[in-house]
Scaffold this motif. Sequence first.
Motif, PDB file in Angstrom:
ATOM      1  N   ALA A   8     -57.221 -28.533 -57.203  1.00  0.00           N
ATOM      2  CA  ALA A   8     -56.608 -27.970 -58.407  1.00  0.00           C
ATOM      3  C   ALA A   8     -56.806 -26.467 -58.370  1.00  0.00           C
ATOM      4  N   LEU A   9     -55.763 -25.751 -58.659  1.00  0.00           N
ATOM      5  CA  LEU A   9     -55.839 -24.303 -58.767  1.00  0.00           C
ATOM      6  C   LEU A   9     -55.952 -24.002 -60.256  1.00  0.00           C
ATOM      7  N   ILE A  10     -57.084 -23.521 -60.682  1.00  0.00           N
ATOM      8  CA  ILE A  10     -57.321 -23.266 -62.099  1.00  0.00           C
ATOM      9  C   ILE A  10     -57.349 -21.763 -62.328  1.00  0.00           C
ATOM     10  N   VAL A  11     -56.458 -21.318 -63.188  1.00  0.00           N
ATOM     11  CA  VAL A  11     -56.344 -19.890 -63.486  1.00  0.00           C
ATOM     12  C   VAL A  11     -56.238 -19.705 -64.998  1.00  0.00           C
ATOM     13  N   ARG A  12     -56.330 -18.470 -65.437  1.00  0.00           N
ATOM     14  CA  ARG A  12     -56.149 -18.174 -66.863  1.00  0.00           C
ATOM     15  C   ARG A  12     -54.740 -18.566 -67.279  1.00  0.00           C
ATOM     16  N   ALA A  13     -54.593 -19.044 -68.513  1.00  0.00           N
ATOM     17  CA  ALA A  13     -53.295 -19.505 -69.012  1.00  0.00           C
ATOM     18  C   ALA A  13     -52.215 -18.444 -68.835  1.00  0.00           C
ATOM     19  N   GLU A  14     -52.553 -17.191 -69.076  1.00  0.00           N
ATOM     20  CA  GLU A  14     -51.544 -16.134 -68.977  1.00  0.00           C
ATOM     21  C   GLU A  14     -51.093 -15.861 -67.538  1.00  0.00           C
ATOM     22  N   ASP A  15     -51.851 -16.364 -66.554  1.00  0.00           N
ATOM     23  CA  ASP A  15     -51.475 -16.173 -65.152  1.00  0.00           C
ATOM     24  C   ASP A  15     -50.801 -17.406 -64.541  1.00  0.00           C
ATOM     25  N   ALA A  16     -50.746 -18.493 -65.260  1.00  0.00           N
ATOM     26  CA  ALA A  16     -50.279 -19.764 -64.702  1.00  0.00           C
ATOM     27  C   ALA A  16     -48.872 -19.675 -64.122  1.00  0.00           C
ATOM     28  N   THR A  20     -46.710 -21.426 -60.627  1.00  0.00           N
ATOM     29  CA  THR A  20     -45.835 -22.589 -60.774  1.00  0.00           C
ATOM     30  C   THR A  20     -44.922 -22.404 -61.982  1.00  0.00           C
ATOM     31  N   ASP A  21     -43.785 -23.069 -61.946  1.00  0.00           N
ATOM     32  CA  ASP A  21     -42.874 -23.046 -63.085  1.00  0.00           C
ATOM     33  C   ASP A  21     -43.248 -24.109 -64.116  1.00  0.00           C
ATOM     34  N   ARG A  22     -44.162 -25.003 -63.733  1.00  0.00           N
ATOM     35  CA  ARG A  22     -44.550 -26.107 -64.622  1.00  0.00           C
ATOM     36  C   ARG A  22     -46.065 -26.208 -64.719  1.00  0.00           C
ATOM     37  N   PRO A  23     -46.714 -25.239 -65.344  1.00  0.00           N
ATOM     38  CA  PRO A  23     -48.180 -25.299 -65.434  1.00  0.00           C
ATOM     39  C   PRO A  23     -48.648 -26.425 -66.352  1.00  0.00           C
TER      40      PRO A  23
END
Length: 100
Positions: A8-16, A20-23
């Motif tokens: 899983a690639l976990i990033v800050r919501a604002e960077d999602a 990907t187009d479907r975070p």
Amino acid sequence: MSDGAAAALIVRAEDAHRYTDRPIYIKALSFVAGPAEGPLDPAYDYTTFTEGVRCAEDAYAQAGLKDPRTEISMAELHDCFTPTELVLMEDLGFSERGQG
């Protein structure tokens, strides 16, 4: 056998949207560790994992869930052994005790 892998690639919501187009947004994250002393207790009956129950309760509270059975539409459980999956279904509130 315990073969398999996941990532899983976990990033800050604002960077999602950079990845990907479907975070998928995470509402809660919990981790509970314990001594796993159940098998050392003569009264332990192997029908629950206390740490799993506490972890689920914490995550559900963070996410604002009251009834996981009706509010969660999909879950993946680790089934190292078939009975373990049934115990976890009950521990996570997806089925009544004894009905897994």
